[in-house]
Design a protein around this motif. Structure first.
Motif, PDB file in Angstrom:
ATOM      1  N   TRP A  50      53.288  46.521  29.574  1.00 40.54           N
ATOM      2  CA  TRP A  50      52.562  45.391  30.178  1.00 40.54           C
ATOM      3  C   TRP A  50      51.145  45.922  30.839  1.00 40.54           C
ATOM      4  O   TRP A  50      50.859  46.984  31.160  1.00 40.54           O
ATOM      5  CB  TRP A  50      53.452  44.785  31.462  1.00 40.54           C
ATOM      6  CG  TRP A  50      54.615  44.158  30.998  1.00 40.54           C
ATOM      7  CD1 TRP A  50      55.950  44.824  30.638  1.00 40.54           C
ATOM      8  CD2 TRP A  50      54.911  42.716  30.457  1.00 40.54           C
ATOM      9  NE1 TRP A  50      56.676  44.076  30.140  1.00 40.54           N
ATOM     10  CE2 TRP A  50      56.190  42.590  30.153  1.00 40.54           C
ATOM     11  CE3 TRP A  50      54.203  41.694  30.902  1.00 40.54           C
ATOM     12  CZ2 TRP A  50      56.805  41.550  29.621  1.00 40.54           C
ATOM     13  CZ3 TRP A  50      54.741  40.286  30.466  1.00 40.54           C
ATOM     14  CH2 TRP A  50      56.039  40.199  29.978  1.00 40.54           C
ATOM     15  N   ARG A  51      50.295  44.893  30.972  1.00 36.90           N
ATOM     16  CA  ARG A  51      48.997  45.119  31.351  1.00 36.90           C
ATOM     17  C   ARG A  51      48.557  44.046  32.219  1.00 36.90           C
ATOM     18  O   ARG A  51      48.897  42.754  32.238  1.00 36.90           O
ATOM     19  CB  ARG A  51      47.925  44.927  29.988  1.00 36.90           C
ATOM     20  CG  ARG A  51      48.194  46.045  28.910  1.00 36.90           C
ATOM     21  CD  ARG A  51      47.306  46.082  27.689  1.00 36.90           C
ATOM     22  NE  ARG A  51      47.052  44.567  27.178  1.00 36.90           N
ATOM     23  CZ  ARG A  51      48.074  43.941  26.526  1.00 36.90           C
ATOM     24  NH1 ARG A  51      49.205  44.209  26.095  1.00 36.90           N
ATOM     25  NH2 ARG A  51      47.726  42.683  26.234  1.00 36.90           N
ATOM     26  N   VAL A  52      47.717  44.599  33.258  1.00 42.67           N
ATOM     27  CA  VAL A  52      47.009  43.525  34.312  1.00 42.67           C
ATOM     28  C   VAL A  52      45.637  43.662  33.866  1.00 42.67           C
ATOM     29  O   VAL A  52      44.851  44.627  33.603  1.00 42.67           O
ATOM     30  CB  VAL A  52      46.831  44.079  35.825  1.00 42.67           C
ATOM     31  CG1 VAL A  52      46.510  43.242  36.862  1.00 42.67           C
ATOM     32  CG2 VAL A  52      48.611  44.533  36.211  1.00 42.67           C
ATOM     33  N   ILE A  53      44.993  42.470  33.364  1.00 38.36           N
ATOM     34  CA  ILE A  53      43.730  42.161  33.118  1.00 38.36           C
ATOM     35  C   ILE A  53      43.169  41.688  34.383  1.00 38.36           C
ATOM     36  O   ILE A  53      43.620  40.277  34.994  1.00 38.36           O
ATOM     37  CB  ILE A  53      43.690  41.001  32.062  1.00 38.36           C
ATOM     38  CG1 ILE A  53      44.657  41.437  30.758  1.00 38.36           C
ATOM     39  CG2 ILE A  53      42.173  40.844  31.556  1.00 38.36           C
ATOM     40  CD1 ILE A  53      44.257  42.680  30.301  1.00 38.36           C
ATOM     41  N   LEU A  54      41.862  41.956  34.734  1.00 40.98           N
ATOM     42  CA  LEU A  54      41.072  41.406  35.809  1.00 40.98           C
ATOM     43  C   LEU A  54      39.839  40.930  35.256  1.00 40.98           C
ATOM     44  O   LEU A  54      39.127  41.233  34.361  1.00 40.98           O
ATOM     45  CB  LEU A  54      40.655  42.648  36.615  1.00 40.98           C
ATOM     46  CG  LEU A  54      39.672  42.167  37.882  1.00 40.98           C
ATOM     47  CD1 LEU A  54      40.295  41.231  39.020  1.00 40.98           C
ATOM     48  CD2 LEU A  54      39.140  43.512  38.767  1.00 40.98           C
ATOM     49  N   TYR A  55      39.575  39.677  35.772  1.00 41.15           N
ATOM     50  CA  TYR A  55      38.326  38.719  35.086  1.00 41.15           C
ATOM     51  C   TYR A  55      37.425  38.620  36.030  1.00 41.15           C
ATOM     52  O   TYR A  55      37.431  38.836  37.567  1.00 41.15           O
ATOM     53  CB  TYR A  55      39.017  37.319  34.739  1.00 41.15           C
ATOM     54  CG  TYR A  55      39.902  37.389  33.649  1.00 41.15           C
ATOM     55  CD1 TYR A  55      39.381  36.974  32.531  1.00 41.15           C
ATOM     56  CD2 TYR A  55      41.276  37.347  34.004  1.00 41.15           C
ATOM     57  CE1 TYR A  55      40.418  37.009  31.386  1.00 41.15           C
ATOM     58  CE2 TYR A  55      42.292  37.102  32.854  1.00 41.15           C
ATOM     59  CZ  TYR A  55      41.377  36.993  31.905  1.00 41.15           C
ATOM     60  OH  TYR A  55      42.390  36.861  30.501  1.00 41.15           O
ATOM     61  N   ASP A  56      36.280  38.614  35.667  1.00 46.81           N
ATOM     62  CA  ASP A  56      34.803  38.715  36.554  1.00 46.81           C
ATOM     63  C   ASP A  56      34.737  37.206  37.187  1.00 46.81           C
ATOM     64  O   ASP A  56      35.315  36.051  36.664  1.00 46.81           O
ATOM     65  CB  ASP A  56      33.557  38.661  35.566  1.00 46.81           C
ATOM     66  CG  ASP A  56      32.461  39.101  36.385  1.00 46.81           C
ATOM     67  OD1 ASP A  56      32.479  39.398  37.295  1.00 46.81           O
ATOM     68  OD2 ASP A  56      31.374  38.479  35.791  1.00 46.81           O
TER      69      ASP A  56
ATOM     70  N   VAL B 253      48.563  42.925  44.634  1.00 44.09           N
ATOM     71  CA  VAL B 253      47.750  43.302  45.615  1.00 44.09           C
ATOM     72  C   VAL B 253      46.169  42.940  45.372  1.00 44.09           C
ATOM     73  O   VAL B 253      45.253  42.528  46.074  1.00 44.09           O
ATOM     74  CB  VAL B 253      47.550  44.995  45.714  1.00 44.09           C
ATOM     75  CG1 VAL B 253      46.481  45.532  46.279  1.00 44.09           C
ATOM     76  CG2 VAL B 253      48.874  45.683  45.908  1.00 44.09           C
ATOM     77  N   LEU B 254      45.738  42.760  44.103  1.00 44.04           N
ATOM     78  CA  LEU B 254      44.600  42.216  43.761  1.00 44.04           C
ATOM     79  C   LEU B 254      44.554  40.552  44.003  1.00 44.04           C
ATOM     80  O   LEU B 254      43.408  40.129  44.489  1.00 44.04           O
ATOM     81  CB  LEU B 254      44.351  42.407  41.982  1.00 44.04           C
ATOM     82  CG  LEU B 254      44.456  43.692  41.386  1.00 44.04           C
ATOM     83  CD1 LEU B 254      44.259  43.680  40.065  1.00 44.04           C
ATOM     84  CD2 LEU B 254      43.121  44.329  42.167  1.00 44.04           C
ATOM     85  N   LYS B 255      45.710  39.915  43.833  1.00 47.68           N
ATOM     86  CA  LYS B 255      45.721  38.638  44.318  1.00 47.68           C
ATOM     87  C   LYS B 255      45.449  38.510  46.043  1.00 47.68           C
ATOM     88  O   LYS B 255      45.106  37.285  46.332  1.00 47.68           O
ATOM     89  CB  LYS B 255      46.690  37.983  43.689  1.00 47.68           C
ATOM     90  CG  LYS B 255      47.051  37.559  42.575  1.00 47.68           C
ATOM     91  CD  LYS B 255      46.174  36.620  41.753  1.00 47.68           C
ATOM     92  CE  LYS B 255      46.625  36.118  40.480  1.00 47.68           C
ATOM     93  NZ  LYS B 255      45.542  35.257  39.833  1.00 47.68           N
ATOM     94  N   GLU B 256      45.506  39.389  46.630  1.00 45.83           N
ATOM     95  CA  GLU B 256      45.313  39.386  48.129  1.00 45.83           C
ATOM     96  C   GLU B 256      44.203  38.767  48.648  1.00 45.83           C
ATOM     97  O   GLU B 256      43.908  37.811  49.582  1.00 45.83           O
ATOM     98  CB  GLU B 256      45.657  40.700  48.763  1.00 45.83           C
ATOM     99  CG  GLU B 256      47.075  41.060  48.835  1.00 45.83           C
ATOM    100  CD  GLU B 256      47.301  42.341  49.391  1.00 45.83           C
ATOM    101  OE1 GLU B 256      48.555  42.953  49.477  1.00 45.83           O
ATOM    102  OE2 GLU B 256      46.390  43.065  49.623  1.00 45.83           O
ATOM    103  N   ILE B 257      43.160  39.152  47.896  1.00 39.69           N
ATOM    104  CA  ILE B 257      41.882  38.611  48.022  1.00 39.69           C
ATOM    105  C   ILE B 257      41.295  37.483  47.146  1.00 39.69           C
ATOM    106  O   ILE B 257      40.133  37.364  46.609  1.00 39.69           O
ATOM    107  CB  ILE B 257      40.540  39.787  48.228  1.00 39.69           C
ATOM    108  CG1 ILE B 257      40.442  40.375  46.878  1.00 39.69           C
ATOM    109  CG2 ILE B 257      41.002  40.428  49.322  1.00 39.69           C
ATOM    110  CD1 ILE B 257      39.215  41.325  46.869  1.00 39.69           C
TER     111      ILE B 257
END
Length: 110
Positions: A39-45, A98-102
């Motif tokens: 599985w992969r986590v994608i982060l968007y700008d 963790v990324l969604k925390e902010i």
């Protein structure tokens, strides 16, 4: 006196047959290729967070170095998105949290 259930069960109670019941048996599914696929986590700008905020949160989520977090942040900024983590669904779910925390914009893909 007549038995009110005689029409339902039959006229001879000693010779009653149980109604037929279909039973589905659950079988353990074999692990398929989809479960083995990482599985992969994608982060968007986005235009909300500063570079420093994103770098700090990536370091917190991934446990990576400052330079690696900077590389990922610039890739997200320049390309609009980037794969920032790959692993099991459980690990991706944790990193994503963790990324969604902010309120970073992320997606988990399998």
């Amino acid at each position: 006196m007549t038995d009110p259930l005689a029409n339902v069960w039959g006229s001879e109670p000693g010779k009653q047959e149980a109604p037929e019941i279909d039973v589905d048996v659950l079988e353990e599914e074999q692990e398929d290729d989809h479960e083995k696929t990482p599985w992969r986590v994608i982060l968007y700008d986005d235009d909300v967070h500063t570079f420093e905020e994103v770098i700090g949160q990536l370091k917190k989520a991934l446990g990576c170095s400052q330079s690696h977090a900077e590389e990922l942040t610039y890739k997200v900024h320049n390309e609009g998105k980037a794969e920032v983590f790959e692993g099991s669904f459980e690990d991706c779910f944790e990193v994503n949290g963790v990324l969604k925390e902010i309120q970073l914009v992320t997606e988990i893909k399998g």
